[in-house]
Design an enzyme around this catalytic site. Structure first.
Site, mmCIF file in Angstrom:
data_model
loop_
_atom_site.group_PDB
_atom_site.id
_atom_site.type_symbol
_atom_site.label_atom_id
_atom_site.label_comp_id
_atom_site.label_asym_id
_atom_site.label_seq_id
_atom_site.Cartn_x
_atom_site.Cartn_y
_atom_site.Cartn_z
ATOM 1 N N LYS A 126 26.932 -45.839 12.869
ATOM 2 C CA LYS A 126 25.785 -46.132 12.514
ATOM 3 C C LYS A 126 26.017 -46.604 10.992
ATOM 4 O O LYS A 126 25.412 -47.694 10.309
ATOM 5 C CB LYS A 126 24.739 -45.271 12.380
ATOM 6 C CG LYS A 126 24.152 -44.938 14.012
ATOM 7 C CD LYS A 126 23.756 -46.021 14.461
ATOM 8 C CE LYS A 126 23.063 -45.980 15.939
ATOM 9 N NZ LYS A 126 22.834 -47.103 16.602
ATOM 10 N N SER B 13 15.274 -49.099 28.063
ATOM 11 C CA SER B 13 14.803 -47.650 28.050
ATOM 12 C C SER B 13 14.738 -47.457 26.398
ATOM 13 O O SER B 13 15.054 -47.888 25.533
ATOM 14 C CB SER B 13 15.598 -46.719 28.498
ATOM 15 O OG SER B 13 17.011 -46.604 27.762
ATOM 16 N N LEU C 80 13.764 -46.763 22.504
ATOM 17 C CA LEU C 80 13.447 -47.741 21.565
ATOM 18 C C LEU C 80 13.695 -49.160 21.729
ATOM 19 O O LEU C 80 12.642 -49.988 21.754
ATOM 20 C CB LEU C 80 14.300 -47.645 20.324
ATOM 21 C CG LEU C 80 14.064 -48.431 18.978
ATOM 22 C CD1 LEU C 80 12.617 -48.184 18.577
ATOM 23 C CD2 LEU C 80 14.899 -48.185 17.673
ATOM 24 N N TYR D 249 29.086 -40.769 15.873
ATOM 25 C CA TYR D 249 27.680 -41.550 15.830
ATOM 26 C C TYR D 249 27.599 -42.031 14.656
ATOM 27 O O TYR D 249 26.921 -43.141 13.914
ATOM 28 C CB TYR D 249 26.791 -40.567 16.414
ATOM 29 C CG TYR D 249 25.416 -41.206 16.641
ATOM 30 C CD1 TYR D 249 24.854 -41.880 17.506
ATOM 31 C CD2 TYR D 249 24.206 -40.970 15.604
ATOM 32 C CE1 TYR D 249 23.821 -42.638 17.504
ATOM 33 C CE2 TYR D 249 23.008 -41.326 15.704
ATOM 34 C CZ TYR D 249 22.808 -42.344 16.993
ATOM 35 O OH TYR D 249 21.365 -42.947 16.979
ATOM 36 N N PHE E 102 13.573 -39.018 17.093
ATOM 37 C CA PHE E 102 11.998 -39.310 17.982
ATOM 38 C C PHE E 102 12.763 -39.178 19.644
ATOM 39 O O PHE E 102 13.989 -39.280 19.660
ATOM 40 C CB PHE E 102 11.417 -40.520 17.664
ATOM 41 C CG PHE E 102 12.254 -41.728 18.042
ATOM 42 C CD1 PHE E 102 12.307 -42.642 19.016
ATOM 43 C CD2 PHE E 102 12.953 -42.406 17.057
ATOM 44 C CE1 PHE E 102 12.747 -43.794 19.159
ATOM 45 C CE2 PHE E 102 13.575 -43.486 17.106
ATOM 46 C CZ PHE E 102 13.859 -44.364 18.154
ATOM 47 N N SER F 296 20.627 -45.517 11.801
ATOM 48 C CA SER F 296 20.038 -44.307 11.999
ATOM 49 C C SER F 296 20.404 -43.375 10.640
ATOM 50 O O SER F 296 21.054 -43.785 9.866
ATOM 51 C CB SER F 296 20.772 -43.303 13.107
ATOM 52 O OG SER F 296 20.671 -41.935 13.132
ATOM 53 N N THR G 30 14.082 -40.180 22.845
ATOM 54 C CA THR G 30 14.478 -41.089 23.528
ATOM 55 C C THR G 30 15.362 -40.579 24.700
ATOM 56 O O THR G 30 15.825 -39.496 24.396
ATOM 57 C CB THR G 30 15.156 -42.307 22.624
ATOM 58 O OG1 THR G 30 16.501 -41.578 22.071
ATOM 59 C CG2 THR G 30 14.559 -42.750 21.581
ATOM 60 N N ASP H 281 20.619 -55.211 29.286
ATOM 61 C CA ASP H 281 21.043 -53.796 29.317
ATOM 62 C C ASP H 281 22.009 -53.625 30.384
ATOM 63 O O ASP H 281 22.050 -54.355 31.336
ATOM 64 C CB ASP H 281 19.796 -52.822 29.768
ATOM 65 C CG ASP H 281 19.972 -51.419 29.261
ATOM 66 O OD1 ASP H 281 19.304 -51.277 28.321
ATOM 67 O OD2 ASP H 281 20.586 -50.662 30.013
#
Length: 207
Positions: free
Chosen positions: A164, A15, A17, A160, A193, A147, A195, A36
């Site tokens: 990253k 799913s 990216l 998060y 974006f 990110s 997702t 996945d």
């Protein structure tokens, strides 16, 4: 490295990216393994791109080892690893009711995004170093997905952003470590974006 004909692994390939990356690699002629935790979605994407689906929990070494073996049996040894699997979280350090953020949430995000990415990368690299070099001396390449949050995290993104940022910090020493074997290590830091991960956030946060 010429992508056409190369075996590629895409984590989180079912799913977002990851799926888009798997489809693009297939379009460019790579033999793509879709890794996945969602086996059903991985099967769907793999079937549509002529690849192979591998159920894989990147935080579990046995799961990763089995996925790499299945991918290699179908396509031969992989020279491309796209680390895209990841999860998000939005927790203030102190909630509105005064309670501290749950440590388990922070641990879960770090475990998947940072430790999981390292786990599959070390296992991929250990196999890749044994491959004969290509004409230019290269054996393989791995890509991490950081990110913009690694550099400009927002409120609630402690876990998060830390995960990253860890990927960013890991890139250069890994690249220096693996350069002797002809394995490149790169990281991209995408912005926002749409997702499935983004769509998990509340509407006002997405806006």
């Amino acid at each position: 490295m010429k992508i056409q004909g190369q075996a590629a692994l895409v984590t989180g390939g079912a799913s977002g990216l990851g799926e888009a990356t798997a489809r693009e690699l297939a379009r460019l002629g790579a033999k793509v393994a879709v890794l996945d935790v969602n086996a059903a979605l991985a099967e769907k994407v793999a079937a549509e791109i002529g690849g192979v689906a591998c159920a894989c929990d990147i935080t579990n070494t046995d799961s990763v080892t089995a996925a790499l073996a299945k991918a290699a049996a179908a396509h031969g040894p992989a020279r491309i690893l796209m680390n895209i699997a990841g999860i998000g979280s939005a927790k203030r350090i102190v909630a509105k009711d005064g309670s501290p953020a749950p440590l388990e949430d922070f641990t879960r995000v770090i475990n998947v995004n940072l430790i999981g990415s390292y786990n599959i990368s070390r296992l991929f690299a250990a196999q890749c170093v044994k491959l004969p070099p290509l004409d230019d001396g290269e054996r393989g390449v791995m890509m991490f997905t950081a990110s913009v949050a690694a550099f400009d995290g927002q409120v609630g993104q402690q876990a998060y952003s830390a995960s990253k940022g860890g990927l960013v910090g890991m890139t250069l020493p890994m690249a220096r470590d693996l350069a002797q074997h002809g394995i490149r290590v790169c990281t991209v830091a995408p912005g926002l974006f749409a997702t499935p991960l983004m769509k998990e956030l509340p509407e006002e946060v997405q806006a």
